[in-house]
Design a protein around this motif. Sequence first.
Motif, PDB file in Angstrom:
ATOM      1  N   ASN A  55      52.053 -24.718 -25.348  1.00  0.00           N
ATOM      2  CA  ASN A  55      51.339 -24.002 -24.287  1.00  0.00           C
ATOM      3  C   ASN A  55      52.284 -23.105 -23.479  1.00  0.00           C
ATOM      4  OD1 ASN A  55      48.898 -25.353 -24.943  1.00  0.00           O
ATOM      5  ND2 ASN A  55      49.573 -27.127 -23.750  1.00  0.00           N
ATOM      6  N   LEU A  56      52.943 -22.221 -24.205  1.00  0.00           N
ATOM      7  CA  LEU A  56      53.946 -21.349 -23.591  1.00  0.00           C
ATOM      8  C   LEU A  56      53.351 -20.536 -22.444  1.00  0.00           C
ATOM      9  CD1 LEU A  56      56.936 -20.879 -24.271  1.00  0.00           C
ATOM     10  CD2 LEU A  56      56.233 -18.806 -25.459  1.00  0.00           C
ATOM     11  N   ARG A  57      54.117 -20.419 -21.354  1.00  0.00           N
ATOM     12  CA  ARG A  57      53.678 -19.693 -20.169  1.00  0.00           C
ATOM     13  C   ARG A  57      54.681 -18.579 -19.865  1.00  0.00           C
ATOM     14  NH1 ARG A  57      53.560 -25.313 -16.727  1.00  0.00           N
ATOM     15  NH2 ARG A  57      51.847 -26.350 -17.830  1.00  0.00           N
ATOM     16  N   ALA A  58      54.234 -17.593 -19.119  1.00  0.00           N
ATOM     17  CA  ALA A  58      55.121 -16.493 -18.751  1.00  0.00           C
ATOM     18  C   ALA A  58      56.324 -17.005 -17.967  1.00  0.00           C
ATOM     19  CB  ALA A  58      54.359 -15.449 -17.940  1.00  0.00           C
ATOM     20  N   GLU A  59      56.099 -18.033 -17.138  1.00  0.00           N
ATOM     21  CA  GLU A  59      57.201 -18.562 -16.329  1.00  0.00           C
ATOM     22  C   GLU A  59      58.216 -19.356 -17.153  1.00  0.00           C
ATOM     23  OE1 GLU A  59      53.431 -20.950 -15.157  1.00  0.00           O
ATOM     24  OE2 GLU A  59      53.975 -18.890 -15.660  1.00  0.00           O
TER      25      GLU A  59
END
Length: 207
Positions: A56-60
């Motif tokens: 669940n890769l996030r921009a942060e």
Amino acid sequence: MKGLEVEWRRTDSKTPVHLYEDGESRPESQHQDYHDRAHFFTDQIQHGNFSLRLDNLRAEDEGRYTCKVYSQQDFGEGVVEIRDVEHLLVTGSDESISVSVGEDTTLNCSVDSHITPEHIEEVSWKKTDEDEDVLVLLYQNNETLSDSSDERYRDRVEFFTAEIPKGNFSLRLKSARTEDKGVYMCQVFAGGLSANATVVLEKLGEP
């Protein structure tokens, strides 16, 4: 593996991402941002492979990560950088919507992302009943496929065509019926990513 310690951390903030110590993973040592998201490949540990899978890769998550390996005889480290994370954020209504029988209403769905509308592969509105998902309206390959709508919604639903270039895929539901009440999900697919938002249509009363 005896006496081996492997530690993954964010290079910038020293935030602990994952730890292997005393022959086993130590998920309790993870920062809450990585809990249930950062995993070792457990079948590869015996081969000395401590690569990390980040779900669940996030921009942060963008940034540098350091993998440090300590053993009784030696020490070594490597650095990996995550950059240019594509993200897809879909928002709907924060509150339930109420409407009377026979009235028209709007179910909100907006795509907030750097992904432009022409790269959006599919947007589907579905009514998520307990036993089945009913297709309300489908947008695919830059066109609205009204014929694919379930017969209960055919000729009663539409997108705001002029708003689509702005990433607005809100749904107009005409002549509301009592059986329309329930949970609606707007799901968006773009560039291999997917995200969704839900909208609740409250029990309908007579006008």
